[in-house]
Design an enzyme around this catalytic site. Sequence first.
Site, PDB file in Angstrom:
ATOM      1  N   LYS A   1       0.844  -1.200   0.000  1.00 22.67           N
ATOM      2  CA  LYS A   1       0.000   0.000   0.000  1.00 22.67           C
ATOM      3  C   LYS A   1       0.875   1.245   0.000  1.00 22.67           C
ATOM      4  O   LYS A   1       1.880   1.312   0.721  1.00 22.67           O
ATOM      5  CB  LYS A   1      -0.904  -0.024   1.241  1.00 22.67           C
ATOM      6  CG  LYS A   1      -1.978   1.070   1.261  1.00 22.67           C
ATOM      7  CD  LYS A   1      -2.876   0.927   2.484  1.00 22.67           C
ATOM      8  CE  LYS A   1      -4.029   1.926   2.484  1.00 22.67           C
ATOM      9  NZ  LYS A   1      -4.921   1.750   3.653  1.00 22.67           N
TER      10      LYS A   1
ATOM     11  N   SER B   1      -9.859   1.643   2.651  1.00 25.35           N
ATOM     12  CA  SER B   1      -8.963   2.420   1.819  1.00 25.35           C
ATOM     13  C   SER B   1      -7.888   1.586   1.122  1.00 25.35           C
ATOM     14  O   SER B   1      -7.268   2.064   0.177  1.00 25.35           O
ATOM     15  CB  SER B   1      -8.274   3.478   2.679  1.00 25.35           C
ATOM     16  OG  SER B   1      -7.435   2.868   3.644  1.00 25.35           O
TER      17      SER B   1
ATOM     18  N   SER C   1     -10.186  -0.748   6.827  1.00 21.95           N
ATOM     19  CA  SER C   1      -9.559  -0.550   5.515  1.00 21.95           C
ATOM     20  C   SER C   1      -8.836  -1.762   4.940  1.00 21.95           C
ATOM     21  O   SER C   1      -8.469  -1.755   3.768  1.00 21.95           O
ATOM     22  CB  SER C   1      -8.582   0.628   5.573  1.00 21.95           C
ATOM     23  OG  SER C   1      -9.302   1.833   5.557  1.00 21.95           O
TER      24      SER C   1
END
Lengths: 485, 487
Positions: free
Chosen positions: B80, B155, B179
């Site tokens: 990420k 997210s 997330s």
Amino acid sequence: MPIDPHYETVIGLEVHSQLRTKSKIFCGCPNIFGAEANTQICPVCAGFPGVLPVMNREMVNMAIKTGLAINGTINNFSVFSRKNYFYPDSPTGYQISQYDLPIVEHGELFINPEGQSKKRVGVTRIHMEVDAGKSLHEGIVGASWVDLNRVGTPLLEIVSEPDMRSSEEAGAYLKKLRAILRFLEVCDGNMEEGSFRCDANVSVRHYGAEEFGTRTELKNLNSIRNVMRAIDYEVERQIDIIENGDTVVQETRLWDANNNSSRSMRSKEDAHDYRYFPEPDLPPLTIEQSHIDDIRARLPELPDDMAKRFQDEMGLSEYDAGVLTASKEMASYFEIANQVVTVAGKKNAKATANWVTVELLGRLNKNGLEIEESPVSATNMGKLVALIQSGDISGKIAKQVFGFMFDDGGDPEQIVKEKGLKQVTDSSAINSEVDQVLAAHPEQVEQYRGGKTQILGFLVGKVMQATRGKANPAMVNSLLKDKLG
Amino acid sequence: MFSDPTVLSISQLAESLKKRQISSEDLVNSFLERIERINPEVNAYITIDRAGAIKAAQDADNRLDAKQGGPLTGVPIGVKDLFCTKEVRTTCGSRMLHNFIPPYESTVTSRLKAAGAVMLGKTNMDEFAMGSSNETSFFGVVKNPWDLTRIPGGSSGGSAAAVSAGLGVAAIGTDTGGSIRQPAALTGITGIKPTYGRVSRFGMVAFASSLDQAGPMTKTAEDAALLLQAMAGHDPKDATSIDSPVPDYMASLNDGLKGRKIGVPEEYFATGLSTDVASVIEEAKKQFQDLGAELVPVSLPTTKQAIPTYYVLAPAEASSNLARYDGIRFGYRCENPQDIKDLFTRSRAEGFGSEVKRRIMLGTYVLSSGYYDAYYLKAQKVRRMIADDFKAAFTKVDLLLTPTTPDTAFKLGAKTDDPVQMYLSDIFTINVNLAGLPAISIPCGFSRDNLPIGLQLIGRPLDESGILSAAHAYQQATEWHTRKPVL
Ligand SMILES: [Zn+2]
């Protein structure tokens, strides 16, 4: 400065002292002063994304030490908070500080303002926080530069109660606090370099009033003298306002030492909303009682204890003991000198104290020097006092020798030897001088024998003059009496 | 040897790599080719580190040749884009950091790299991890590999889509309010959020420091165990990381479900749950019983308070964490600032997207004097009550079983104008962050329109072993996690 006697001044002080830890509070960067701009920084200092603060235990120990030294309560549980504000020299946009749960509360210290008796001043709290960087404006056009070297320097904020009633008391408080921090070796107390900074909260009220008046906060005070001057100025300003029927406005004022005046920096309405909240990157600080006890057991002797020892064990006056413990350097100077006198077998702390406080400090003040800059070393000071005590030189000669030492340095024993100043204690040498003086002044001898014995002083003076002060005055006295008798 | 190595799990690949049936370099090349082909459609990656990946693969091959590799050596993963990676751009999905190249490496990525994992690139995400649909990224929306007209969740939507679409064997995500778990559920993969403090946050760009936690997003619970093993553990650089030994997750992976008490909190099955999710979860519950678990009804009365509590605390912390983006030392800076105030305000106004700004304003508001007690302080109190609720439940049961999300992936753009509806999609995951507990989402079925549905298992503090072994037992008995979208 004479202040309107109808008014009472109320002063509280906030001191920020930089701690002399090896590394910064939240990263491994060295904690040093004076390096080239932005060379002592890392991603933590510069507030880069994703990096985290890690608490420096040395800082915590110094805070505990300081808290114990002022008889404060050390909180076993304290919390770090963020104080949020935008400023170019604050890279994260917040300062890590302590807010509602500081590490130390309820302390006190005792001040000895000149010509007053001892007074207690409460210390509300001591909390740990981090210093910001510096914005540089001088010599730069159309921009400002930022030096982040200072970011991360550990600070203790020490907040007093509004217990002081004059600028003299405020000065005495700062001197005492600075002495304590120096005795503890946690802060060098250098106001000009900013390692010991003070803001003053000042208000006035009519004598007897219960409520405090509206206070103003004074900033930019870079010496104890300036703190005192700024307070005096502010007190007068506030009294003028009240006397004119106006009201004092709560505001922050900036002291201008060059113009001996202050100007408004921001009013209460412009005050920041710092949006304090607990720092989520640092768990609350828990301190074991045993750790506190451990630090307490290893505390060095502090100014008040030392002054008490000087009085109890050495018989010094409260005043002398206070003067001699005003700073770590002063105390250590006196102790070394006294040690030299004692080792020489002529123990006399009172005489040593007297020489240090009167002769030495007098000359130092006159020359604008600090004790650590004294041209006369503590060892040589001790030797000089020992020479007096042993009768090798008279007090009068000693002052002469001290003069040479102060101007050119040097060992008093050497000076006495080289300049032939050793007191004459050989009775045969004095004997001949006495005989000569008696022969030269038959008239006075006649008067003495006729009952006017006070003439003896004149004759002693003549002998001393003849020996250029070196003769032992007591011996001269008794020899003269014998021969006149 | 393999027609398509990109469909295999870590444990399957590790075996082939170890036996030298395939080289890491070949494997990385297969993934890079696939990324080149599929990423333009899915948009799972922001940055592909081709050169870095090949170099790391070659190093891994050397170690494997010398029989020095571990279970992750040579395994290509996505990371990420909020983990700082030394000399590799780290954008956090924001214009603010579009040009930010960190001079340091996050603890998570440095541990994974030390274990031999190969980073293919940095995955897309909601800007500063603020979002539940991956539509707030400055680098464009991520699409759900199961239906390209739908959101992948957020997210960590890029990481989820990458694993689901076979653009990485696994990926690393972060979870502040769901997330990892929510996008894992919506894309049909496995994702675990460890106990707060189990994994170091050093080098993770902060959103809400007291809630953020990194975790693996994988094809299986077994893969999650392998990755977590390498990621977890105390880090002196993170004062909030837990200083307690990391258990051997693989050793307990086959502990099974026999005799384990699994609580089913009634509040998670109340109104708002879609019928498809409800029926799929019902089936899954039966499966757990068949595997020997005892299902126990429990109650978590504060469930409803989770969303409002979270949307006070997380923005409060974010408003402060994001103050450092001022255009001075790194990141986006506005053109021709007139003075310092202009530099601050314009850099921030132009550098941040609207969801980030919304949360900064919200957070600033709840911390302001006069509002602090009513919002922030109250939310802190409710947070403690939520944690106490879980604590009480865990005196009766070993695990909790819930749906991960109330519904399947929604259409792109469906909730962008309604932040509150968007926030509600995290209703089952957020309270786990508030309580700091570990939880995993695993695939447990599909809706009638063939969209993945996830099931959440919540554990006691530091009981990652317990949720991993329960998830593994379920995956041994089912095949939901093996289904792949057609791309
Ligand atoms: Zn640093």
